[in-house]
Motif scaffolding. Structure first.
Motif, PDB file in Angstrom:
ATOM      1  N   TYR A  67      18.110   2.854  32.596  1.00 24.74           N
ATOM      2  CA  TYR A  67      17.267   1.757  33.078  1.00 24.74           C
ATOM      3  C   TYR A  67      18.027   0.858  34.057  1.00 24.74           C
ATOM      4  O   TYR A  67      17.505   0.479  35.112  1.00 24.74           O
ATOM      5  CB  TYR A  67      16.752   0.932  31.897  1.00 24.74           C
ATOM      6  N   GLY A  68      19.270   0.502  33.726  1.00 22.13           N
ATOM      7  CA  GLY A  68      20.045  -0.385  34.590  1.00 22.13           C
ATOM      8  C   GLY A  68      20.321   0.224  35.944  1.00 22.13           C
ATOM      9  O   GLY A  68      20.230  -0.447  36.984  1.00 22.13           O
TER      10      GLY A  68
ATOM     11  N   ALA B 255      17.149   0.133  37.948  1.00 23.63           N
ATOM     12  CA  ALA B 255      16.880  -1.229  38.408  1.00 23.63           C
ATOM     13  C   ALA B 255      17.755  -1.584  39.607  1.00 23.63           C
ATOM     14  O   ALA B 255      17.308  -2.227  40.560  1.00 23.63           O
ATOM     15  CB  ALA B 255      17.103  -2.222  37.275  1.00 23.63           C
ATOM     16  N   ARG B 256      18.999  -1.142  39.596  1.00 20.59           N
ATOM     17  CA  ARG B 256      19.909  -1.451  40.697  1.00 20.59           C
ATOM     18  C   ARG B 256      19.538  -0.667  41.954  1.00 20.59           C
ATOM     19  O   ARG B 256      19.710  -1.146  43.074  1.00 20.59           O
ATOM     20  CB  ARG B 256      21.349  -1.147  40.296  1.00 20.59           C
TER      21      ARG B 256
ATOM     22  N   THR C 124      16.451 -10.664  38.690  1.00 23.95           N
ATOM     23  CA  THR C 124      16.050  -9.912  37.509  1.00 23.95           C
ATOM     24  C   THR C 124      14.581  -9.513  37.535  1.00 23.95           C
ATOM     25  O   THR C 124      14.219  -8.423  37.084  1.00 23.95           O
ATOM     26  CB  THR C 124      16.325 -10.735  36.248  1.00 23.95           C
TER      27      THR C 124
ATOM     28  N   ALA D 102      13.985  -6.549  39.992  1.00 21.85           N
ATOM     29  CA  ALA D 102      14.702  -5.367  39.513  1.00 21.85           C
ATOM     30  C   ALA D 102      13.967  -4.724  38.348  1.00 21.85           C
ATOM     31  O   ALA D 102      13.823  -3.502  38.279  1.00 21.85           O
ATOM     32  CB  ALA D 102      16.118  -5.751  39.099  1.00 21.85           C
ATOM     33  N   SER D 103      13.484  -5.542  37.412  1.00 21.93           N
ATOM     34  CA  SER D 103      12.774  -4.987  36.256  1.00 21.93           C
ATOM     35  C   SER D 103      11.400  -4.462  36.648  1.00 21.93           C
ATOM     36  O   SER D 103      10.925  -3.471  36.084  1.00 21.93           O
ATOM     37  CB  SER D 103      12.653  -6.048  35.155  1.00 21.93           C
TER      38      SER D 103
ATOM     39  N   ALA E 177      12.088  -0.988  38.070  1.00 25.99           N
ATOM     40  CA  ALA E 177      12.481  -0.050  37.013  1.00 25.99           C
ATOM     41  C   ALA E 177      11.313   0.254  36.081  1.00 25.99           C
ATOM     42  O   ALA E 177      11.113   1.402  35.668  1.00 25.99           O
ATOM     43  CB  ALA E 177      13.661  -0.613  36.231  1.00 25.99           C
TER      44      ALA E 177
ATOM     45  N   ARG F  83      16.141  -1.774  28.224  1.00 29.60           N
ATOM     46  CA  ARG F  83      16.018  -2.891  29.161  1.00 29.60           C
ATOM     47  C   ARG F  83      17.125  -3.923  29.010  1.00 29.60           C
ATOM     48  O   ARG F  83      17.286  -4.786  29.867  1.00 29.60           O
ATOM     49  CB  ARG F  83      14.635  -3.529  29.004  1.00 29.60           C
TER      50      ARG F  83
ATOM     51  N   GLN G 252      20.054  -3.402  29.527  1.00 27.28           N
ATOM     52  CA  GLN G 252      21.037  -3.162  30.589  1.00 27.28           C
ATOM     53  C   GLN G 252      20.829  -4.090  31.783  1.00 27.28           C
ATOM     54  O   GLN G 252      21.746  -4.273  32.590  1.00 27.28           O
ATOM     55  CB  GLN G 252      20.960  -1.709  31.049  1.00 27.28           C
ATOM     56  N   LEU G 253      19.646  -4.653  31.901  1.00 31.23           N
ATOM     57  CA  LEU G 253      19.370  -5.528  33.038  1.00 31.23           C
ATOM     58  C   LEU G 253      20.357  -6.684  33.095  1.00 31.23           C
ATOM     59  O   LEU G 253      20.781  -7.109  34.179  1.00 31.23           O
ATOM     60  CB  LEU G 253      17.934  -6.056  32.948  1.00 31.23           C
TER      61      LEU G 253
END
Length: 638
Positions: free
Chosen positions: A168-169, A172-173, A180, A183-184, A187, A219, A221-222
């Motif tokens: 997930y991280g 998102a990146r 945030t 990014a979320s 993802a 999530r 990991q965000l």
């Protein structure tokens, strides 16, 4: 923690899912994803999901996206794409479009900001030892480069796992967000796509499939990405969309001027009738800087290409200076999408989805119909008076995929009859295979790269080599239209509806700017769908009726302290026997807002009623007293 996003409307249609009976086309791109996933240790579902949100797995003929991204994995190279500016700087259009004030001419935008998110191709190149030019042009290497980037991001998080949910991280990146919320959002869309599965044939005939892969996304990991915390407390956005408040300034300027929008009280003061789709002709950072400049212009929302992030700048109750027509400005909400229509760039799936979510929300809130008479492009906004027609802008251009967009809106274009029987058509070519031969995308006089388009070209006769139509506003010298990408003299767009003038075999003619415009419309591969609707035609005894670019009140409606705004016909001719599709009924009104002091702002309403019609590429208005309203299937000549 933000909840997972769920697509609730026409999910399989919106995703472009093929039927079980579809025959596989070339599978080399599917194999490229499988191979790259194995080589770099990325779950194949993650790699396919990320690529789908960026490009829908398309190659886009090697052209860059609206944010300088190339190939299925959207590796960015702003140096190669080499574009900048802002579309409000271009041409002669006054973004306010209000004769009661001096013309507003925005200053030029600054040079393109060089950001890491706009140059990921260099990182990918160093990771796999392949030149950047190859990564831009060869899809197999592009996919390898994207997989290597994802693996790099995952390694930096410090998690080794084959479970897609633990990526997930990294996902998102990959979207390139700095906050945030966006990014979320990116993802979550990727993981929603993975959970649902999707299958389609790409723009270059590649059959690709992502099997449904429901996973529990990690999530948490965000928080490891070091992004700034975004806030949406001030925004007017759906709950499931990352949306940040970056206000445009309402500020007094020297010499009694002010910027960069007008305060209002909509929808109490005026109904919001339209949502206007723009592209920016500029990159994100520069665009955001311009809308915060009190001497520049404004719009309600900006949408970022790579990840679909949304910023709101002007409240819906207030009037932004965005569409070049004050009547439209005062009754609309403007959305600017990061992109370059003039360069023939393509729009990412992430941005299409965010935009569709936002438009669905706004349309429901303000009761705006989900049709092409009310969800319009900047290119559909009419000039206000004859002198302004030629300078009006033409974004988002012929490469905006209106069909896919309306699928995402949950309002797909469908046939409701036969053109010959029902008297009306909805334009809908097959986007992927419809490739008009436009010119001047990058270099003046040179052909554009052949790519899918929602545009259909009109001819003066039912044959492919016949001349194009004439547009007295765009080409006052009387010359026919051209295939320049910015010239829509003889062009219709997906979703627009027109009255049928004649049918001859595989050719259909529609009424367009006082002419019959012919287009090839074979039954086995139609470029338009039969439709039932309502048309307008001059009242019996009238040889012609005027058409207008705005629905302003009659002179007697204005109070003594507000100057009368001219109701000036445009330079087109609407003659007896012609028919045009009715888009709506509009009461005449003018929002007088020429001072910083809002106490002097007044909505002037008249008794005149106007009908909005699809007269050419742009919508226009006629006085209801001048025309008859008929069912589209009513016989010609009544």
């Amino acid at each position: 923690m933000r909840p997972a996003l769920v697509l609730v409307t026409a999910a399989s249609l919106a995703l472009g899912v093929t039927t079980a009976s579809a025959q596989p086309a070339d599978l080399s791109r599917q194999h490229a994803f499988d191979s790259a996933a194995a080589e770099f240790g990325v779950p194949v579902s993650v790699l396919l999901g990320v690529s789908y949100l960026e490009s829908r797995w398309d190659a886009n003929a090697g052209t860059p996206s609206t944010s300088a991204g190339y190939g299925p994995m959207h590796l960015t190279d702003v140096t190669a794409a080499n574009a900048g500016g802002m579309h409000h700087d271009d041409g002669t259009e006054d973004p306010r479009g209000d004769d009661a004030r001096p013309a507003l001419t925005p200053k030029a935008a600054p040079p393109v900001a060089q950001l890491p998110s706009l140059q990921t191709v260099d990182v990918a190149s160093s990771l796999i030892g392949v030149p950047a030019a190859t990564l831009r042009s060869e899809t197999k290497q592009n996919i390898r480069g994207g997989a290597a980037l994802l693996a790099k991001y995952q390694k930096e998080i410090g998690v080794t796992s084959a479970n897609p949910g633990d990526w997930y991280g990294a996902v998102a990146r990959y979207g390139g967000a700095s906050d945030t919320g966006s990014a979320s959002t990116f993802a979550d869309e990727v993981f929603t796509t993975m959970a649902q599965g999707v299958e389609r044939v790409t723009d270059d005939g590649q059959h690709v499939k992502l099997d449904a892969t429901p996973v529990q996304a990690n999530r948490g990991q965000l928080a490891q990405l070091g992004l700034r915390q975004s806030t949406s407390d001030e925004t007017e956005c759906p709950r499931t969309l990352a949306c940040e408040w970056i206000p445009a300034p309402y500020q007094q300027l020297p010499n009694n001027g002010y910027g960069n929008h007008d305060k209002g009280d909509r929808p109490e003061s005026q109904k919001i009738k339209y949502i206007v789709i723009h592209d920016t002709e500029g990159y994100w950072k520069d665009v955001i800087g311009m809308v915060q400049d009190p001497t520049y212009v404004s719009w309600q929302y900006s949408l970022r290409s790579a990840d679909g992030y949304v910023a709101q700048h002007v409240k819906a109750k207030d009037v932004a200076w965005q569409a070049g027509n004050w009547y439209v400005n005062s009754t609309s909400i403007g959305l600017e999408h990061e992109g370059f229509a003039k360069l023939g760039t393509w729009y990412t799936e992430a941005m299409y989805r965010s935009s569709a979510k936002l438009v669905r929300y706004l349309a429901a809130k303000y009761q705006i119909p989900l049709d092409r008479a009310h969800i319009i492009g900047h290119d559909n906004v009419p000039g206000t008076v004859p002198a302004t027609v030629r300078g009006m802008h033409w974004d988002p251009g012929p490469y905006w995929d209106w069909s896919h967009y309306f699928d995402l809106l949950g309002a797909p274009f469908r046939p409701t009859g036969s053109p010959a029987m029902t008297g009306m058509v909805t334009i809908k070519p097959d986007y992927a295979s419809n490739k008009p031969a436009f010119t001047d995308c990058v270099t003046a006089g040179q052909p554009c790269t052949l790519r899918g388009s929602g545009s259909v070209i009109l001819r003066t006769e039912p044959r492919a080599d016949a001349p194009l139509l004439k547009d007295a506003g765009l080409r006052p010298d009387g010359s026919p239209g051209t295939m320049q990408v910015s010239d829509h003299s003889s062009r219709v767009e997906t979703g627009q509806q027109y009255a049928v003038a004649e049918v001859r075999g595989e050719w259909t003619a529609i009424w367009y700017l006082g002419q019959k415009g012919w287009f090839h419309n074979p039954r086995k591969a139609p470029t338009a769908l039969g439709a039932i609707g309502v048309v307008v035609t001059p009242k019996k005894g009238k040889a012609t009726v005027p058409v207008y670019g705005r629905a302003y009140p009659e002179a007697s409606a204005y109070p003594a302290n507000i100057p009368v705004q001219a109701v000036t016909p445009l330079q087109y001719t609407f003659s007896a026997g012609e028919r045009y599709a009715l888009g709506g009924v509009n009461q005449s009104e003018y929002y007088s807002a020429t001072t910083f002091d809002t106490a002097n702002h007044t909505v002037v309403r008249g008794k005149t009623k106007y009908l909005q019609i699809q007269f050419g590429h742009r919508v226009m208005f006629v006085n209801a007293d001048d025309v008859d309203v008929l069912p589209s299937f009513w016989p010609q000549g009544r």
